[in-house]
Motif scaffolding. Structure first.
Motif, short mmCIF file in Angstrom:
data_model
loop_
_atom_site.label_atom_id
_atom_site.label_comp_id
_atom_site.label_asym_id
_atom_site.label_seq_id
_atom_site.Cartn_x
_atom_site.Cartn_y
_atom_site.Cartn_z
N UNK A 58 -1.95 3.68 -6.72
CA UNK A 58 -1.62 2.49 -5.93
C UNK A 58 -2.54 1.32 -6.28
N UNK A 59 -3.80 1.61 -6.54
CA UNK A 59 -4.71 0.52 -6.93
C UNK A 59 -4.35 0.03 -8.34
N UNK A 60 -4.07 0.97 -9.22
CA UNK A 60 -3.67 0.61 -10.57
C UNK A 60 -4.83 0.23 -11.47
N UNK A 61 -4.56 0.14 -12.76
CA UNK A 61 -5.59 -0.22 -13.73
C UNK A 61 -6.07 -1.65 -13.49
N UNK A 62 -7.35 -1.76 -13.23
CA UNK A 62 -7.91 -3.08 -12.97
C UNK A 62 -7.41 -3.72 -11.69
N UNK A 63 -6.85 -2.90 -10.80
CA UNK A 63 -6.34 -3.42 -9.53
C UNK A 63 -5.00 -4.13 -9.64
N UNK A 64 -4.29 -3.94 -10.77
CA UNK A 64 -3.03 -4.64 -10.99
C UNK A 64 -1.93 -4.22 -10.01
N UNK A 65 -1.81 -2.91 -9.72
CA UNK A 65 -0.74 -2.44 -8.85
C UNK A 65 -0.90 -2.97 -7.43
N UNK A 66 -2.10 -2.86 -6.88
CA UNK A 66 -2.32 -3.31 -5.50
C UNK A 66 -2.15 -4.83 -5.41
N UNK A 67 -2.46 -5.53 -6.49
CA UNK A 67 -2.26 -6.98 -6.53
C UNK A 67 -0.79 -7.32 -6.41
N UNK A 68 0.06 -6.62 -7.16
CA UNK A 68 1.50 -6.89 -7.12
C UNK A 68 2.10 -6.49 -5.76
N UNK A 69 1.63 -5.38 -5.21
CA UNK A 69 2.10 -4.97 -3.89
C UNK A 69 1.78 -6.05 -2.86
N UNK A 70 0.59 -6.59 -2.93
CA UNK A 70 0.18 -7.64 -1.99
C UNK A 70 0.99 -8.91 -2.15
N UNK A 71 1.26 -9.30 -3.39
CA UNK A 71 2.05 -10.51 -3.64
C UNK A 71 3.46 -10.35 -3.09
N UNK A 72 4.07 -9.19 -3.37
CA UNK A 72 5.44 -8.94 -2.89
C UNK A 72 5.49 -8.95 -1.37
N UNK A 73 4.53 -8.28 -0.73
CA UNK A 73 4.53 -8.19 0.73
C UNK A 73 4.28 -9.55 1.36
N UNK A 74 3.38 -10.32 0.78
CA UNK A 74 3.05 -11.62 1.35
C UNK A 74 4.25 -12.55 1.38
N UNK A 85 5.25 -2.15 7.93
CA UNK A 85 6.49 -1.72 7.30
C UNK A 85 6.75 -2.45 5.99
N UNK A 86 6.51 -3.75 5.95
CA UNK A 86 6.82 -4.49 4.72
C UNK A 86 5.80 -4.20 3.62
N UNK A 87 4.57 -3.90 3.99
CA UNK A 87 3.61 -3.45 2.97
C UNK A 87 4.04 -2.10 2.42
N UNK A 88 4.47 -1.19 3.32
CA UNK A 88 4.90 0.14 2.86
C UNK A 88 6.14 0.03 1.96
N UNK A 89 7.06 -0.87 2.31
CA UNK A 89 8.24 -1.06 1.47
C UNK A 89 7.86 -1.41 0.04
N UNK A 90 6.88 -2.29 -0.11
CA UNK A 90 6.48 -2.72 -1.46
C UNK A 90 5.82 -1.57 -2.22
N UNK A 91 5.11 -0.69 -1.50
CA UNK A 91 4.55 0.49 -2.16
C UNK A 91 5.68 1.39 -2.65
N UNK A 92 6.70 1.58 -1.79
CA UNK A 92 7.84 2.43 -2.17
C UNK A 92 8.54 1.88 -3.41
N UNK A 93 8.69 0.59 -3.48
CA UNK A 93 9.43 -0.02 -4.58
C UNK A 93 8.61 -0.08 -5.87
#
Length: 352
Positions: A297-313, A248-256
């Motif tokens: 979701x992955x983003x250019x150079x993996x930037x989006x998925x990186x930010x999603x992971x940081x927020x969720x963590x 749920x918290x990973x999905x929340x960060x994707x939504x945001x």
């Protein structure tokens, strides 16, 4: 919510079918042949049904469902009542997909709040399941809190929800939310319009983000609780599993972090949790319906998925109280929102 009365075993009923009365049936001992360990286990089960721990005379307990249209503020109110964030929130409609229960213990009573998906006109199989999940709670709780957004005109969607709430056997409390975003005249107009929908046992105006009338709301619904046991241990805050909280918290960060059609197409599964001496290692997979969504979701150079992971963590470390190493994958599962098996796999089906 009360344990059901015991019924006769099918074999006993079969034996009785040919008899003139139950008096002619051979006396049946349900405990015959059971070992001491089995009898002890049965006693433990009976004790668990009675509740957790001794309670004083007059102790009250019960379940309160938070229902309303999408984005009415149900999850935000649940978090405010609980005292910390356990339910995800976002500006995106249909953020809540799973029923979540949060336990609030106060002297003399225990309240179990049930957060439900927003009731709406479904556009796919997932939407239908979310509606069924929310409507199921109406007749399975002691109190239904009907949430209406103070800032949005009451329309056909609210009227449709009100018709379902009206037919519930539970006590009904009108909760006008987001009062901090509305002026007094707007609040009064909304209350008047809400009373044209149905009658209520009580009403209250709240603002969860400003903590306005949150305690008063708890006391209001607690007034309708019946006497009963402590349904959950005092140290249990929510019935959500660790895997569910991760997903749920990973999905929340994707939504945001994403916009347009991406949020509704996202589902998350926690694949693994491993606690080591120093860190909780977590792996989760984000599923979307199209390759283009995966790229966003992955983003250019993996930037989006990186930010999603940081927020969720950050949220997961707060929840679990330990350092978290979070690894995320993104996969495509075309058309999963109309696939009953996939909806069940994600845990979004009504039965869960």
């Amino acid at each position: 919510m009360q344990p059901t009365d015991e019924v006769l075993d099918d074999e006993v009923l079969d034996e009785a079918e040919g008899a003139d009365s139950f008096d002619e049936v051979e006396e049946f001992d349900p405990f015959e042949g059971m070992s001491d360990e089995e009898l002890d286990a049965l006693c433990d089960e009976d004790e668990s049904l009675a509740g957790f721990g001794d309670v004083e005379p007059g102790f009250r307990s019960g379940f309160v469902a938070l229902v309303g249209r999408p984005n009415a503020g149900k999850s935000t109110l649940l978090n405010a009542c609980y005292g910390k964030k356990v339910a995800i929130t976002s500006p995106v409609a249909q953020t809540t997909r799973r029923r979540m229960r949060a336990v609030v213990n106060r002297p003399g009573y225990q309240l179990v709040f049930v957060d439900t998906p927003g009731i709406h006109k479904p556009k796919d199989g997932l939407g239908s399941e979310l509606n069924k999940s929310a409507l199921f709670e109406l007749n399975d709780v002691d109190v239904v809190a009907f949430l209406i957004d103070a800032t949005k005109p009451i329309g056909r969607g609210d009227a449709w929800v009100a018709e379902r709430v009206k037919n519930a056997r539970s006590k009904k409390v009108l909760v006008l939310t987001k009062a901090d975003e509305a002026d007094p005249a707007q609040v009064m107009e909304q209350l008047k319009a809400a009373h044209e929908l149905m009658e209520y046992d009580d009403e209250i105006v709240t603002s969860s983000v400003k903590n306005f009338n949150v305690d008063a709301f708890i006391e209001t619904v607690a007034h309708f609780l019946p006497e009963g046991p402590r349904w959950f241990p005092e140290d249990m805050g929510t019935d959500a599993s660790d895997e569910t909280l991760v997903a749920e918290f990973v999905r929340e960060k994707v939504l945001r972090r994403t916009r347009d059609e991406i949020p509704h197409s996202v589902g998350v599964i926690c694949d693994a949790l491993e606690q080591t001496k120093k860190v909780l290692r977590v792996h989760a997979t984000i599923y979307v319906e199209r390759e283009g969504q995966k790229g966003i979701i992955i983003g250019k150079g993996g930037e989006m998925i990186k930010h999603i992971g940081i927020d969720a963590r950050r949220d997961l470390e707060r929840i679990f109280g330990t350092q978290v190493f979070l690894e995320l994958d993104v996969k495509v599962k075309a058309g999963w929102r109309d696939d009953e098996a996939q909806i069940r796999r994600f845990g979004y089906n009504a039965e869960d």
